[in-house]
Scaffold this motif. Sequence first.
Motif: not given
Length: 418
Positions: A177-182, A197-206, A212-215, A239-248
């Motif tokens: 989880h969230n291990n950038l080196e791995a 190659k497709l990386v799949v992550i959550d924004g907020v983990y349930s 996530s360290h999405v950036k 999350l987010g200034k206008t509620g658009r979540g982790t990506l905002e």
Amino acid sequence: MSIDFTTATFKDFENIPDHNISQRAEIFYEFLDHMKSNGHMNYRLKNTTGTNSVVNVNIRNQEKDYVSFVSSDYLGFTQHPKVKQAAIEGIEKYGTGTGATPLIGGYFDYHNKLEKKIATFFGRKEEEAAIFTTGYTANSATLQALMQKEDIAILDMAVHASVHEGCAYTNKKTFPHNNLEALEHILKISEGEYRTKLVVIDGVYSQDGDTSHVKEIYTLVKKYNAFLMVDDVHGVGILGKTGRGTLEDTDLLDKVDIITGTFSKTFGNLGGYVIADKKITALIRFQSRQQIFSATAPPSSLGIIKAIDLIDEEPEWREKLWWNINYFKKGLNELGLDTGTTCSAIVPVKIGDPYVTGDVGRLLIERGIYTNPILYPAVPRKDARIRMSVMARHEKEHLDKTLNAFEDINNKLHIAKK
């Protein structure tokens, strides 16, 4: 084969060697009776009033009101008069169902409107959305349609079960989880080996409620010419200034390749969505078995469209939610209880021992607090917890009642951090 019911979890009954389906069902039924006799059955309880901060629940044929922390209706939109009215108007105009799959007559104008609405909500005006009848299906169906034996899906170990199911037809690797080196190591060794190659992550983990360290992940993904899919079901609206979540929050709304989510949490209804380049969504619509062979969302989905509008029209719900989150978490921490790394509306109280966690769930029920003990395999065996979802509709008195209950339970079971 004998199973020790005092240490068993639901996982132990997925398969029992030398037991046919009837025998396996019988021993599982005995396990359920064992859980009920210990007061550890905080699952599939009958709610008689609908989702809210206080619900009426039937337990052992007795109905009682409980302060509820089991719903992901974070902003309380399932009970919003405008959302309910929009759903009612949808039923009055179109009836109660669609009667067909989207491919052969079950695609209505409100489906098209909802697709455009959710894509625009994320600022993806040039892209399109495909909608599904559940958020689970949005993940599993999308991945099954896009990823094949020539491709590889690279998953954070904490992603939702629907993501793992979606990778049934492709190669799959997971990273801690969230291990950038791995993650970078997997991306590096996968170069030239796979078509996609497709990386799949959550924004907020349930389960932990952390982000996530999405950036940083986005930067790595693009460095190695991969794609990124983000499921932000627990971040949108919160999350987010206008509620658009982790990506905002991370300025990635217009950059991530694929966004998936659900309408069953913040938007107070049922269904899921995937947003991507319009050519990719076209592929999903015509290649996904769930799109081809499943009936489409009912007309009550018009309530979703109103809920999307309310994110902007009534930001006070999000403000109230965050007041509740901060107050509740502060109170739990002052009791010495471990809420982990949460930074969302998901607030776990980590206990560790699964049997003690079951006892905590029982004692909370006895105090009029409805929560879910979360055990293996949803979390590691020694990381059991009481998982709570805070809602905007909770009042201070509900939170205080719960904090007082936890204080008394801690005095009895000593669940606070040493």
